[in-house]
Write an enzyme that holds these catalytic residues in place. Structure first.
Site, PDB file in Angstrom:
ATOM      1  N   GLU A 102       5.519 -14.531 -12.377  1.00  0.00           N
ATOM      2  CA  GLU A 102       4.940 -13.339 -11.755  1.00  0.00           C
ATOM      3  C   GLU A 102       4.390 -12.331 -12.760  1.00  0.00           C
ATOM      4  OE1 GLU A 102       7.552 -10.858  -9.383  1.00  0.00           O
ATOM      5  OE2 GLU A 102       9.257 -11.446 -10.593  1.00  0.00           O
ATOM      6  N   LYS A 129       5.196  -4.054  -4.919  1.00  0.00           N
ATOM      7  CA  LYS A 129       6.643  -3.946  -4.974  1.00  0.00           C
ATOM      8  C   LYS A 129       7.300  -4.192  -3.628  1.00  0.00           C
ATOM      9  CE  LYS A 129      10.544  -3.107  -6.976  1.00  0.00           C
ATOM     10  NZ  LYS A 129      11.054  -4.267  -7.731  1.00  0.00           N
ATOM     11  N   TRP A 140      -3.265  -2.440  -1.388  1.00  0.00           N
ATOM     12  CA  TRP A 140      -2.985  -3.829  -1.745  1.00  0.00           C
ATOM     13  C   TRP A 140      -3.665  -4.641  -0.661  1.00  0.00           C
ATOM     14  CZ3 TRP A 140      -0.308  -8.043   0.398  1.00  0.00           C
ATOM     15  CH2 TRP A 140       0.024  -9.063  -0.494  1.00  0.00           C
ATOM     16  N   ARG A 168       3.228   0.003  -5.167  1.00  0.00           N
ATOM     17  CA  ARG A 168       3.097  -0.616  -3.846  1.00  0.00           C
ATOM     18  C   ARG A 168       1.753  -1.320  -3.657  1.00  0.00           C
ATOM     19  NH1 ARG A 168       6.554   0.892   0.377  1.00  0.00           N
ATOM     20  NH2 ARG A 168       4.900   0.262   1.755  1.00  0.00           N
ATOM     21  N   HIS A 220      13.981 -37.799  -9.501  1.00  0.00           N
ATOM     22  CA  HIS A 220      13.474 -38.263  -8.191  1.00  0.00           C
ATOM     23  C   HIS A 220      11.984 -37.984  -8.031  1.00  0.00           C
ATOM     24  CE1 HIS A 220      17.459 -39.380  -6.939  1.00  0.00           C
ATOM     25  NE2 HIS A 220      17.908 -38.212  -7.358  1.00  0.00           N
ATOM     26  N   ASN A 269      -1.011   1.596   6.181  1.00  0.00           N
ATOM     27  CA  ASN A 269      -0.263   0.498   5.556  1.00  0.00           C
ATOM     28  C   ASN A 269       0.098  -0.485   6.652  1.00  0.00           C
ATOM     29  OD1 ASN A 269      -0.248   1.989   3.253  1.00  0.00           O
ATOM     30  ND2 ASN A 269       1.937   2.468   3.297  1.00  0.00           N
ATOM     31  N   GLY A 270       0.104  -1.764   6.323  1.00  0.00           N
ATOM     32  CA  GLY A 270       0.529  -2.755   7.316  1.00  0.00           C
ATOM     33  C   GLY A 270      -0.643  -3.559   7.817  1.00  0.00           C
ATOM     34  N   GLU A 294      15.185 -18.177 -10.404  1.00  0.00           N
ATOM     35  CA  GLU A 294      14.868 -16.768 -10.668  1.00  0.00           C
ATOM     36  C   GLU A 294      14.178 -16.620 -12.030  1.00  0.00           C
ATOM     37  OE1 GLU A 294      14.539 -14.248  -9.030  1.00  0.00           O
ATOM     38  OE2 GLU A 294      14.663 -12.569 -10.417  1.00  0.00           O
ATOM     39  N   CYS A 311       0.843  -1.184   0.000  1.00  0.00           N
ATOM     40  CA  CYS A 311       0.000   0.000   0.000  1.00  0.00           C
ATOM     41  C   CYS A 311       0.887   1.246   0.000  1.00  0.00           C
ATOM     42  CB  CYS A 311      -0.930   0.058   1.193  1.00  0.00           C
ATOM     43  SG  CYS A 311      -1.929  -1.397   1.445  1.00  0.00           S
ATOM     44  N   LYS A 358      10.477 -14.972 -12.548  1.00  0.00           N
ATOM     45  CA  LYS A 358      10.187 -13.829 -13.433  1.00  0.00           C
ATOM     46  C   LYS A 358       9.011 -14.160 -14.340  1.00  0.00           C
ATOM     47  CE  LYS A 358      11.702 -11.273 -11.880  1.00  0.00           C
ATOM     48  NZ  LYS A 358      12.491 -11.298 -10.708  1.00  0.00           N
TER      49      LYS A 358
HETATM   50  C1  F6R Z   1      10.260 -10.687  -7.583  1.00  0.00           C
HETATM   51  C2  F6R Z   1      10.401  -9.751  -6.490  1.00  0.00           C
HETATM   52  C3  F6R Z   1      10.247 -10.252  -5.109  1.00  0.00           C
HETATM   53  C4  F6R Z   1      11.229  -9.534  -4.175  1.00  0.00           C
HETATM   54  C5  F6R Z   1      10.947  -9.902  -2.719  1.00  0.00           C
HETATM   55  C6  F6R Z   1      11.934  -9.241  -1.769  1.00  0.00           C
HETATM   56  O1  F6R Z   1      10.509 -10.073  -8.814  1.00  0.00           O
HETATM   57  O2  F6R Z   1      10.605  -8.591  -6.693  1.00  0.00           O
HETATM   58  O3  F6R Z   1      10.407 -11.625  -5.031  1.00  0.00           O
HETATM   59  O4  F6R Z   1      12.532  -9.883  -4.532  1.00  0.00           O
HETATM   60  O5  F6R Z   1       9.652  -9.506  -2.387  1.00  0.00           O
HETATM   61  O6  F6R Z   1      11.885  -7.865  -1.890  1.00  0.00           O
HETATM   62  P1  F6R Z   1      13.066  -6.959  -1.362  1.00  0.00           P
HETATM   63  O7  F6R Z   1      14.261  -7.262  -2.175  1.00  0.00           O
HETATM   64  O8  F6R Z   1      12.579  -5.557  -1.543  1.00  0.00           O
HETATM   65  O9  F6R Z   1      13.276  -7.325   0.073  1.00  0.00           O
END
Ligand code: F6R
Length: 609
Positions: free
Chosen positions: A489, A604, A74, A27, A505, A100-101, A482, A2, A486
């Protein structure tokens, strides 16, 4: 999660708040709202969906007033509906709150307010509990009422409140969720993140945990939990406002993918001196300090965790120090072997991820020294760590992390090599060749970016697939995790990553002629092994796209299609190998018409547990 934006000054608040919210949309973005205090009491507008919807509503039903708070949500408690959108008000509608939170004891407070005070709730949110509580405590002084209300709350939160009876002030509180105050001329700002106010001011106060702040147009007063006034140094933001814009690209994600050579260059530049040595930003981690630790513990979430997997490999291989890597949300709930002999490394782009922050606090409690690798200067993780090693990636806006990942890996390589230099675990020839290799990374990534068309072609061929497997061995396994993250998501394709040797396995049962397998084969030392895995999946009818270094005809010959990266040492291949996978995920998502920068269900910065 948020975003909060607030303004108090001489101008109309609505435009400034909407502008701030738009910059925070990364956010959270399932609903948005604004409360403005003006001559006619509180005026509230809320809309489900993106901030554009709120903006349209305000154009049709304007609000007037020069004090206000806004929120982009969010969802955590309750669906993304109009009723659950912030701001929330008290029973009388005279107090509005954004938050927020998460309030952990909201159910108890809600029951108490209902049963003892006959409060009728209009939403399912924990935030409404705060508004109702402040309303109940209000005796003509918003600041006092907020103090009283907050003393009953448990959880992580940043709160902003305005009151119809005191239209010249905002009261805000922080506890484990970011909150900053911007200092303008004849005006002041409130926000959860810096970009919300960059257009208007560059001098800010970071609000610390358990602090309450009273903001008027001429004054900002910060109080600690004992209600004593505290002084705070002004922080001057140097971040480039343009860096937070798309700069001609269709999406932030592709802009940020292209910023990697520059971000990595910046991350290296400051750390390598002319004499071929590494400088650690003044962090004291010499022979003595390293001799006093018996292990390194790396903790992070998501993409940052994947960087941690590469970091484990680098530190163990280069410096000969044992490393554990853990997911932050798991770390706290086991009994980790962390004590004063541990160097605890937190990795976080935002520096606000609550799971990571909580793990950091747990490690500190256990006596560990905390070194964080963080992108956002002045963030909570950075401020609570003993040492910070910044990634100089610049602001990352797209939800999918790209340049933060590659710069995090670069920081870990630098750290590992620095440790190796101190412990003498590497001979000087190998140390030097690794250093030379790291310096070439930005140029080699530029070469990969120049091959974007080839990746786009592959994306056009495979974008309708619904099931993609990523396999790899050694360091390639970390890149596979990773790469799959990507893809899922932003394109919502089911992607599954596995260490290639584990396939047999159990998971190989899923492989058939409808499966696409992306086989990462950047590790020369494991070439023969991955060829066997490619053969295994091909024998079951799968289509294979391999990712290899230029010139690896053998693996290309075993595959249906091939993605190439420039030749490099195996140890640093992950930092290059991830780039085509970022591009592939981007193009697939674009072809599928997905909202790339704001994928569904994601935000984010994850400031909830
Ligand atoms: C994926 C992504 C998330 C963040 C994770 C940690 O693309 O962005 O998996 O890597 O939420 O976020 P930070 O690095 O901000 O602690």
């Amino acid at each position: 999660m948020c975003g909060i934006a607030g303004y108090v000054g001489d101008e109309q608040a609505r435009g400034i708040i909407i502008d701030g919210l738009k910059r925070l949309e990364y956010r959270g973005y399932d609903s948005a709202g604004i409360a403005v205090a003006g001559g006619g009491g509180l005026q509230i507008r809320k809309a489900v969906g993106r901030i554009d919807n709120l903006e349209k509503l305000i154009a049709e039903e304007p609000v007037k007033g020069s004090t206000g708070i806004g929120h982009t949500r969010w969802a955590t408690h309750g669906e993304p509906t109009w009723a659950n959108a912030h701001p929330h008000t008290d029973q009388e509608g005279g107090i509005a709150v954004v938050h927020n939170g998460i309030i952990e004891n909201y159910a108890e407070i809600r029951a108490w307010l209902k049963e003892e005070h006959g409060v009728e709730f209009r939403s399912e949110t924990d935030t409404e509990v705060i508004a109702q509580l402040i309303g109940l405590m209000y005796k003509g002084d918003l600041l006092e009422a907020v103090f009283e209300a907050v003393s009953k709350l448990r959880g992580a939160y940043a709160i902003g409140a305005v009151c119809a009876g005191e239209p010249d002030r905002i009261v805000a509180v922080r506890n484990d969720a970011p909150l900053i105050v911007g200092l303008g001329e004849n005006c002041n700002f409130l926000a959860s993140d810096i970009p919300a106010m960059l257009k208007y001011c560059r001098s800010i106060y970071f609000i610390e945990n358990s602090e309450t702040v009273l903001i008027t147009k001429d004054d900002v007063t910060i109080f600690n939990a004992k209600r004593e006034e505290v002084k705070r140094d002004i922080y001057h933001v140097t971040m480039d406002a343009d860096a937070a814009e798309k700069g001609g690209h269709d999406h932030f994600m592709i802009k940020e993918i292209y910023e990697q050579p520059q971000g990595i260059m910046k991350t290296i530049e400051r750390r390598m001196d002319g004499g071929g040595r590494i400088k650690l930003d003044g962090i004291k981690l010499g022979k003595g300090e390293l001799g006093a630790i018996d292990r390194v513990y790396i903790v992070a979430c998501g993409t940052a965790y994947h960087a941690g997997l590469v970091g484990k490999y680098a530190i163990e291989r280069f410096a000969g120090i044992p490393v554990e890597v853990d997911i932050a949300s798991e770390f706290r709930y086991r009994s980790p072997f962390v004590n004063k002999k541990t160097l605890f490394i937190c990795i976080s782009q935002s520096g606000e991820t609550l799971d990571t922050l909580m793990a950091l606090r747990e490690a500190k409690k256990r006596g560990a020294r905390v070194l964080s690798i963080v992108n956002v200067v002045g963030s909570s993780v950075a401020r609570e760590s003993d040492d910070v090693f910044y990634t100089w990636a610049g602001p990352e806006i797209a939800v999918a992390s790209t340049k933060a990942f590659t710069t995090q890996m670069m920081c870990l390589y630098l750290l590992a090599l620095y440790m190796a230099g101190e412990t003498g675990a590497l001979d000087s020839g190998r140390f030097q060749s690794l250093m030379d290799e790291l310096k070439q990374v930005p140029e080699k990534i530029s070469e990969i970016l120049a091959r974007e068309d080839e990746i786009e072609k592959i994306a056009k061929r495979i974008y309708k697939k619904e099931n993609i497997f990523f396999i790899g061995r050694g360091l390639d396994a970390s890149v596979a995790f990773e790469g799959a993250l990507k893809l899922k998501e932003i394109s919502y394709i089911h992607a599954f990553a596995i260490a290639a040797g584990e396939l047999k396995h159990g998971t190989i049962a899923l492989i058939d002629m409808d499966t696409l397998v992306i086989a990462l084969a950047s590790q020369d030392a494991l070439n023969e092994k991955i060829i066997s895995n490619i053969k295994e999946v091909k024998a079951r009818g799968a289509e294979v796209i391999s990712l290899v270094k230029d010139g690896n005809a053998k693996i290309a010959g075993e595959s249906d299609d091939t993605i190439y990266i420039p030749a490099c040492m195996d140890e640093v291949a992950p930092i290059m190998a991830i780039v085509p996978l970022q591009l592939l995920a981007y193009h697939i998502a674009k072809l599928r018409g997905c909202d790339i920068d704001k994928p569904k269900n994601l935000a984010k910065s994850v400031t909830v547990e």
